[in-house]
Design an enzyme around this catalytic site. Structure first.
Site, short mmCIF file in Angstrom:
data_model
loop_
_atom_site.label_atom_id
_atom_site.label_comp_id
_atom_site.label_asym_id
_atom_site.label_seq_id
_atom_site.Cartn_x
_atom_site.Cartn_y
_atom_site.Cartn_z
CE LYS A 73 40.14 35.81 44.81
NZ LYS A 73 39.94 36.41 45.83
N GLY A 77 36.52 44.29 49.90
CA GLY A 77 36.32 44.52 51.47
C GLY A 77 35.34 45.74 51.63
CB ALA A 84 35.63 41.58 45.65
N GLY A 85 33.47 42.26 47.64
CA GLY A 85 32.49 43.48 47.97
C GLY A 85 31.12 43.02 48.55
#
Length: 345
Positions: free
Chosen positions: A179, A240, A271-272
């Site tokens: 990744k 995050g 993400a998020g």
């Protein structure tokens, strides 16, 4: 002949019947109907004694609705990323947990088959001398090494090569992929597009299957796919942040671009994610999976949230495959209009 009105229609009876005899003659299950005669409900206990009279208006009703006896969800094709095939579409991380035991339990609850691990000296052994690898079932999980925290293409590629060596020594199939994160700013943790593209091109040449963390820019996503990325992973929102999918239209465009002529190309929101509904939104857009970490690890009850994320991913996928109803300005009754009892006159 005796004439009555049954459910709004004229009906001839061969003789005067009781309510029970009429219900039986019509072939109805007595337990599943309610009967009204001349706008007065006749309780089931009185069906035998209540004799119908000529001209009576009889209503016989039951419950209607929908449903299924299926106990298992409909079949779905598996998630394919490069040479890998998985049942679960949820990928979880291993960072930010209060302890390794909680991490282990949350991974199990999420039902993930892939988990990300960053390559760090300080991540190999904790203050108690324990290795994270002691808490990861390498026979159960495919490890996805992560170049998190790298701010240049060179650093990211170095981490990827070290991870491949480490996982090859462990005999884990995750040695074949990475990744990729090439960050451009320590405050926003947004990716550096130039470095990300450079690292993708080089790692692909070196035989890596590269899953690329990127912004929600459709043009960049298309370039990364053209560079050979096994999966493009647009951010729903900053890492995050817990803000969920901030720009669903861009995600839709990315899906349109990358799946044009290649419908099985995997697009994974990375993400998020802050809670289960964020996962569901991403999956309902048509994304092939979701990668998350903080949303579970920093929840007030991480283990409960891990279960929630599992079900959110599954329900979002099912909803996408089922196809939502169109949004309408005006109401449309869900109960059938046919078969209603006539209004009192």
């Amino acid at each position: 002949m005796v004439e009555i009105t049954l459910n709004g229609l004229k009906k001839s009876l061969p003789a005067l019947l009781s309510v029970r005899e009429l219900v039986d003659q019509l072939g109805y299950d007595r337990r599943r109907v309610a009967v009204e005669v001349n706008q007065e409900v006749v309780p089931s206990a009185r069906h035998q004694e209540h004799q119908l009279q000529p001209g009576d208006a009889v209503e016989i009703v039951t419950l209607v609705g929908g449903g299924s006896q299926e106990m298992e969800s409909p079949p779905d094709k598996r998630l394919v990323i490069g040479n890998f095939t998985f049942h679960s579409r949820l990928i979880t991380g291993t960072g930010k947990y209060a302890n390794y035991e909680l991490m282990r339990d949350c991974l199990a609850a999420s039902d993930c088959e892939v988990t990300t691990v960053a390559v760090r000296r300080e991540r190999l052994v904790d203050k108690q001398g324990r290795s994270i690898l002691d808490y990861l079932d390498l026979a159960r999980y495919t490890i996805l090494p992560n170049t998190a925290g790298c701010f240049s293409a060179e650093d990211a590629m170095r981490h990827a090569r070290l991870a491949r060596e480490l996982l090859a020594n462990l005999g884990n199939p995750g040695a074949d992929w990475v990744k990729l994160e090439c960050l451009g700013d320590p405050r926003t943790l947004l990716p550096d597009p130039v470095a990300t593209l450079q690292a993708t091109e080089q790692l692909v040449k070196e035989g890596f299957q590269v899953l690329v963390y990127t912004s929600d820019d459709p043009i960049m996503a298309r370039r990364l796919k053209a560079a050979g990325a096994a999966s493009v992973m647009p951010a729903g929102s900053p890492i995050g942040s817990g803000q969920g999918v901030l720009n669903p239209n861009n995600i839709r465009i990315i899906l349109e671009y990358l799946k044009d002529g290649d419908p099985n190309y995997p697009v994974i929101v990375d993400a998020g994610v802050g809670t289960a509904s964020d996962v569901t939104v991403a999956m309902e857009l048509g994304c092939d999976g979701v990668l998350l970490n903080t949303g579970i690890a920093h929840a007030q009850d991480p283990l409960r949230m891990a279960w929630a994320m599992k079900y959110a991913c599954e329900s979002g996928r099912l909803a996408y495959l089922a196809g939502r109803i169109p949004k309408k300005l005006y109401a449309q009754a869900s109960s059938p209009m046919e078969g209603r009892i006539e209004a009192a006159k």
